[in-house]
Design a protein around this motif. Structure first.
Motif, mmCIF file in Angstrom:
data_model
loop_
_atom_site.group_PDB
_atom_site.id
_atom_site.type_symbol
_atom_site.label_atom_id
_atom_site.label_comp_id
_atom_site.label_asym_id
_atom_site.label_seq_id
_atom_site.Cartn_x
_atom_site.Cartn_y
_atom_site.Cartn_z
ATOM 1 N N SER A 137 0.741 -1.144 -0.058
ATOM 2 C CA SER A 137 0.004 -0.144 0.078
ATOM 3 C C SER A 137 0.887 1.406 0.016
ATOM 4 O O SER A 137 1.843 1.415 0.621
ATOM 5 N N ARG A 138 0.267 2.335 -0.584
ATOM 6 C CA ARG A 138 0.829 3.619 -0.606
ATOM 7 C C ARG A 138 0.466 4.342 0.696
ATOM 8 O O ARG A 138 0.943 5.383 0.995
ATOM 9 N N ILE A 139 -0.628 3.969 1.183
ATOM 10 C CA ILE A 139 -1.382 4.820 2.601
ATOM 11 C C ILE A 139 -0.466 3.914 3.706
ATOM 12 O O ILE A 139 -0.632 2.983 4.184
ATOM 13 N N GLU A 140 0.418 4.672 4.387
ATOM 14 C CA GLU A 140 1.188 4.261 5.280
ATOM 15 C C GLU A 140 0.149 3.902 6.569
ATOM 16 O O GLU A 140 -0.673 4.630 6.823
ATOM 17 N N GLY A 188 -4.119 12.099 9.031
ATOM 18 C CA GLY A 188 -3.115 11.472 7.935
ATOM 19 C C GLY A 188 -4.111 10.731 7.018
ATOM 20 O O GLY A 188 -5.441 10.612 7.017
ATOM 21 N N GLY A 189 -3.081 9.941 5.949
ATOM 22 C CA GLY A 189 -3.872 9.323 5.015
ATOM 23 C C GLY A 189 -4.978 8.157 5.488
ATOM 24 O O GLY A 189 -5.894 7.704 4.708
ATOM 25 N N THR A 215 4.496 14.108 1.640
ATOM 26 C CA THR A 215 3.920 13.147 0.891
ATOM 27 C C THR A 215 2.432 13.490 0.275
ATOM 28 O O THR A 215 2.278 14.076 -0.517
ATOM 29 N N TYR A 216 1.526 13.125 1.192
ATOM 30 C CA TYR A 216 0.037 13.259 0.768
ATOM 31 C C TYR A 216 -0.465 14.632 0.772
ATOM 32 O O TYR A 216 -1.258 15.120 0.313
ATOM 33 N N TRP A 238 3.990 15.907 -5.285
ATOM 34 C CA TRP A 238 4.314 14.421 -4.992
ATOM 35 C C TRP A 238 3.273 13.624 -5.598
ATOM 36 O O TRP A 238 3.420 12.570 -6.072
ATOM 37 N N LEU A 239 1.813 13.983 -5.330
ATOM 38 C CA LEU A 239 0.902 13.344 -5.924
ATOM 39 C C LEU A 239 0.732 13.365 -7.528
ATOM 40 O O LEU A 239 0.478 12.262 -7.960
#
Length: 358
Positions: A244-247, A290-291, A330-331, A336-337
Motif C-alpha cells: 500500500s501507498r497509504i502508510e 493522516g492518509g 507526501t500526501y 508528490w501526488l
C-alpha cells in the motif's frame, strides 16, 4: 531429587519496574476524544471520529506498542539488556521507540525506504535507530536477522497484535468506544469502520462486539495494493499484493494477526480517494489528519449514504489514526501526488457535495 532453578532476582526486579513505567504511562493519559463530525441533523445519522492522534506518540499505534511491550515483558522475552527490534512502516516504530526509551532499552526499526521522513525523524527523536530496506517484503526476515545479530527480541507486531491486547475489555479501544457512546442519540453504533495494518485493532473490536453481544457491524477498509481485501474476498490467507501507498494500513501479505472471521464487510478504497478524504476532513473539522484516516472516512461516507438511502437511523464510528503533520512531504504535497499520477480533484469534489445532499 533433582531440580534446576533459573530464577534471576535482578531480572525479575527490572521487569517489574519496567512494567510499572509502561503502566504509569497509561495512567498519565486520559482516554482519547470522540469527536462529532458535522452532518445535517435532518439526516438522522451521526458520524464520530475517535481521535487516536492525541496519544503521547501521536497515533493509534501507541496502544499497540504499550500492549506489545507488556506482552514481551510478562512473557520473559524482554529483559534489562534486550535490543528491541520491530518491522514497521512507521507509526508503530515511533511508539515502540518511545516505550524502549521509557524503560532504557535500545530500539531498531526495520522499515521500507519509502517511509516518510517525518516518521523517521520521530523514531530517531525517541532514540531509535532506523534500518531501511528497499523491498518492503523483506522486512520480516531482516528484522529476525537484526534481532539475532544483536541478541535482541523481534516484537513482530504482525503476529502478536491480535493476542497482546485483552479484547474482553481492560480499557481497550472497543470498550472505550462503547463507553463514550453511552449518552449519544444512537449509543450502539450501527457500524464501526477501521483499517487493517496488523489486524490487531479490527480483531480487538470484532471480538469485543461479539463478546458483549452488540449488534454493531464491523467494516474493515483496505487501500489499493493491499493483500487483505482480495485475501478476505477469496477466503485465502496466502494472497500477496504489491503493498500500500497509504502508510499504516494495508500489507503485501495477509498478516497472522488479521482475523477475517470477525469482519462483517470489507471495503477497498482507492488511494486518490483516501488522500482527498484526508484533506476534506481538515476542511470540514479543522483537524489535520493522516492518509489512513482519509481511508476510514471515505468508507464511512459510503456507509452513511447507504443508511440514508435505506431510511436507517443510527451512528457510525471511525478513527483518526494519526496527524497530517507526518505526511507534509507526501500526501500533503501536490507535486508528490502528480508524480504518482494521483488525481484527487474529482474525489474531493464528490466529498464536498456530500454534505449538501438532500
Amino acid at each position: 531429587m533433582e531440580y534446576v532453578d533459573r530464577h534471576d532476582p535482578h531480572t525479575r526486579s527490572w521487569v517489574a519496574e519496567a512494567i510499572r513505567h509502561v503502566e504509569a504511562d497509561a495512567h498519565r493519559s486520559c482516554d482519547t476524544h470522540l469527536h462529532v463530525f458535522p452532518l445535517p441533523t435532518r439526516w438522522g445519522v451521526n458520524l464520530y471520529l475517535k481521535d487516536e492522534s492525541v496519544h503521547p506518540t501521536g497515533s493509534l499505534k501507541h496502544r499497540l506498542a504499550r500492549s506489545l511491550f507488556l506482552y514481551g515483558l510478562a512473557n520473559g522475552w524482554i529483559g534489562p539488556s534486550t535490543t528491541v527490534v520491530e518491522a514497521s512502516s512507521g507509526s508503530t516504530a515511533v511508539s515502540e521507540a518511545y516505550f524502549a526509551r521509557l524503560v532504557g532499552l535500545p530500539f531498531v526499526a526495520v522499515m521500507p525506504a519509502s517511509t516518510s521522513p517525518e516518521k523517521i525523524a520521530l523514531i530517531e527523536f525517541y532514540g531509535g535507530r532506523c534500518h531501511l530496506v528497499q523491498d518492503p517484503g523483506t522486512i520480516y526476515e531482516e528484522s529476525r536477522r537484526v534481532a539475532a545479530e544483536t541478541g535482541g527480541h523481534f516484537m513482530d507486531q504482525f503476529t502478536y497484535a491480535e493476542r497482546a491486547t485483552d479484547w474482553r475489555g481492560n480499557n481497550n479501544i472497543a470498550e472505550s468506544i462503547f463507553q463514550q457512546m453511552e449518552m449519544e442519540p444512537h449509543p450502539e453504533p450501527s457500524w464501526i469502520v477501521v483499517g487493517a495494518g496488523t489486524g490487531g485493532t479490527s480483531s480487538t473490536i470484532g471480538r469485543y462486539i461479539r463478546y458483549r453481544r452488540h449488534q454493531t457491524r464491523l467494516a474493515v477498509v483496505d487501500p489499493e495494493g493491499s493483500a487483505f481485501y482480495p485475501g478476505w474476498c477469496a477466503g485465502d490467507d496466502t494472497v500477496t499484493a504489491p503493498g500500500s501507498r497509504i502508510e499504516g494500513i494495508g500489507r503485501p501479505r495477509v498478516e497472522p494477526s488479521f482475523m477475517p472471521t470477525v469482519i462483517d464487510r470489507m471495503i477497498q478504497v482507492p488511494d486518490a480517494l483516501s488522500i482527498a478524504a484526508m484533506r476534506w476532513v481538515r476542511e470540514v473539522t479543522g483537524r489535520d489528519v493522516g492518509g489512513s484516516t482519509g481511508t476510514n472516512v471515505a468508507a464511512a461516507v459510503r456507509i452513511l449514504r447507504e443508511m440514508r438511502q435505506a431510511g436507517e437511523r443510527g451512528s457510525v464510528v471511525t478513527l483518526i489514526c494519526d496527524g497530517g503533520e507526518r505526511y507534509r512531504c507526501t500526501y500533503g504535497d501536490d507535486a508528490w501526488l502528480a508524480e504518482r499520477g494521483l488525481d484527487i480533484a474529482p474525489h474531493l469534489e464528490e466529498l464536498r457535495s456530500f454534505l449538501s445532499e438532500s
